[in-house]
Design an enzyme around this catalytic site. Structure first.
Site, mmCIF file in Angstrom:
data_model
loop_
_atom_site.group_PDB
_atom_site.id
_atom_site.type_symbol
_atom_site.label_atom_id
_atom_site.label_comp_id
_atom_site.label_asym_id
_atom_site.label_seq_id
_atom_site.Cartn_x
_atom_site.Cartn_y
_atom_site.Cartn_z
ATOM 1 N N SER A 96 12.541 -0.476 -1.366
ATOM 2 C CA SER A 96 13.832 -0.235 -0.674
ATOM 3 C C SER A 96 14.115 -1.353 0.334
ATOM 4 C CB SER A 96 13.855 1.143 -0.013
ATOM 5 O OG SER A 96 12.646 1.475 0.638
ATOM 6 N N GLY A 113 0.809 -1.226 0.000
ATOM 7 C CA GLY A 113 0.000 0.000 0.000
ATOM 8 C C GLY A 113 0.834 1.264 0.000
ATOM 9 N N ASN A 141 19.353 2.329 -7.435
ATOM 10 C CA ASN A 141 18.023 2.941 -7.500
ATOM 11 C C ASN A 141 17.791 3.801 -6.245
ATOM 12 O OD1 ASN A 141 15.293 3.318 -8.285
ATOM 13 N ND2 ASN A 141 14.629 1.526 -7.132
#
Ligand SMILES: Nc1ncnc2c1ncn2[C@@H]1O[C@H](COP(=O)(O)OS(=O)(=O)O)[C@@H](OP(=O)(O)O)[C@H]1O
Ligand SMILES: Nc1ncnc2c1ncn2[C@@H]1O[C@H](COP(=O)(O)OP(=O)(O)O)[C@@H](O)[C@H]1O
Length: 466
Positions: free
Chosen positions: A248, A179, A224
């Site tokens: 992450s 979410g 990234n």
């Protein structure tokens, strides 16, 4: 030979002490012919550029590399070792650059050839040594030398004053499907509604542009997050609330991003939803593909997710129910206020909080019951009401010209609830003689919506100067 040096590149040809020092102070021309055109010999540079002390550089302590130097190889491979999990001084983790064994002056030919091949892709190789793993981090730009920090006259404080908010990074981490994007966009909308400037950086979106060259190998994920961390830092410096929504998965990458920000400006949000829930949602069908072995290295399936140990907030299911996105966003806004008030000493002179609630509330906080809140809303002068609107979890606050009463400011319509009361609230007109409650939005247990039946046990917060 092992040495501790600031960020000067050591000229490999230096042989005498004088030459050694000269090499430290006078960087060599780059070997990469593509970079030569940009290289300016230091002697040709303006005098004030020669010494960092003349440049009014920002107060960053010089980063130091621990170098194991070999004289022969022109390029180095850097092994980044872990810093403290949550450094007190927000310094990046120490870098340990190893050029190879100190005893070997020349590498085997194959090794050199390999390196040539790597460098021809203009990638500088960096080995990240994690707790139990070695990550290969690749940077797509060649390492730059001869670069200096340049400060501008307008600083972060000026921008924050202009925007009447504080820049910060709200970093949302969690499994795919937990979410993150939904929460990021809800928070973004809530902030926007309150006149706060925010911007969402989302994993999927950035991988369409800035990070389109990266995949999901460990080193690509590390790169990234490194890039995102740098961009987020710039956004925060610009004075925005930067909402970063990325899986992450690696702790050290998140901590490196945290280390880029000042205390209280990096708010890590751990969206701790069980894998089963995320998998059952599977909005993009990726879990299904991963389970079928059609996607390799999918986070949570066959790639690790390292839970935060020190996140500012962890959001979980309550009694098996996932909180709604707007409840989560409300929690986050309160949290950000608390953190910034604590760290920034009450919101800073004129800058206001990053999120509503900190901005205009000057007084001490005391608890009022719901009926007292209503009374306070009714008797408060308009400017007080607007200040209150900034603090209450306002669903809707629409200034309406119809309600304008000369001398008393604008009027409008306000639907609000106190943060401590998830389902109670008030809908009222405000502005001069038109101010009156239209209805109260009561907890669902209550059947009535009139002010007289309002539960007096409901507790609200209210800022008061007394
Ligand atoms: N192998 C693998 N593992 C995890 N996720 C994958 C993978 N392949 C594609 N995707 C999609 O990429 C989105 C995650 O991108 P991120 O940039 O947030 O990932 S990471 O932080 O670099 O790990 C992620 O989006 P979210 O579902 O919004 O998290 C996925 O849609
Ligand atoms: N708080 C929530 N309660 C119920 N469903 C949610 C909630 N947040 C997100 N969802 C749903 O879960 C799915 C994944 O949400 P998304 O924000 O795309 O996750 P992520 O960005 O972490 O992959 C979507 O279908 C979304 O509608």
């Amino acid at each position: 030979m092992e040495a501790s040096l600031p960020f000067h590149h050591h000229h490999p040809a230096a042989s005498s002490t004088a030459a050694h020092h000269a090499a430290r102070l006078t960087p060599p021309p780059p070997r990469d012919p593509r970079a030569t055109a940009r290289w300016v010999p230091p002697a040709a540079a303006p005098a004030r550029s020669r010494s960092p002390a003349n440049l009014g550089l920002p107060p960053h302590p010089p980063r130091r590399l621990r170098l194991r130097l070999r004289l022969a190889p022109p390029r180095i491979t850097a092994a980044v070792t872990g810093g403290p999990r949550r450094p007190r001084r927000r310094a990046p983790p120490p870098l340990e650059c190893a050029g190879g064994s100190s005893s070997s002056l020349r590498r085997p030919r194959e090794e050199e050839e390999e390196e040539e091949e790597r460098s021809s892709t203009a990638h500088a190789g960096v080995s990240l040594v994690g707790e139990n793993k070695v990550l290969q981090m690749s940077s797509t730009v060649p390492k730059a030398s001869n670069i200096f920090w340049h400060d501008c006259a307008v600083g972060q404080a000026d921008r924050q004053k202009l925007l009447k908010q504080k820049g910060c990074v709200v970093w949302i981490t969690g499994l795919s499907g937990s979410g993150k994007s939904t929460l990021a966009c809800t928070l973004d909308r809530e902030l926007h509604t309150r006149g706060k400037l925010s911007y969402v950086l989302d994993g999927d979106n950035l991988r369409h542009g800035l990070n389109k060259d990266l995949g999901f190998k460990a080193e690509d994920r590390a790169e990234n997050i490194r890039r995102v961390g740098e961009v987020a830092k710039l956004f925060a410096d610009a004075g925005l609330v930067c909402i970063a929504s990325f899986i992450s998965p690696y702790r050290r990458d998140r901590e490196s991003c945290r280390a880029l920000l000042s205390d209280g400006s990096f708010i890590e949000v751990f969206l701790n939803m069980p894998l089963e829930l995320c998998e059952s949602r599977d909005p993009k069908g990726l879990y299904k593909l991963a389970r079928a072995g059609k996607i390799k290295g999918f986070t949570g399936i066959d790639d690790p997710y390292e839970s935060p140990l020190n996140s500012e907030i962890e959001i979980k299911e309550v009694d098996g129910v996932c909180p709604s996105p707007s409840d989560m966003a409300g929690q986050l806004m309160e949290l950000c206020n608390d953190i910034q008030r604590r760290v920034g000493g009450g919101g800073g002179a004129g800058a206001g909080g990053a999120v509503p609630g900190q901005g205009g509330a000057r007084g001490r906080r005391r608890r009022l019951r719901a009926d007292e809140v209503l009374r306070a809303l009714l008797v408060a002068p308009v400017r007080e009401l607007e200040r209150l609107a900034d603090w209450l979890f306002v669903f809707f606050c629409l200034p309406l010209p119809d309600y304008y009463v000369p001398g008393s400011g604008r009027g409008g319509l306000l639907v609000a609830r106190a943060p401590s009361s998830p389902s109670g609230g008030a809908l009222l007109h405000y502005g001069g003689r038109y101010r009156r409650p239209l209805s109260l939005l009561l907890p669902s247990s209550s059947s009535s919506s009139s002010s007289s039946s309002m539960s007096s046990s409901e507790e609200y917060y209210y800022y008061s100067d007394d």
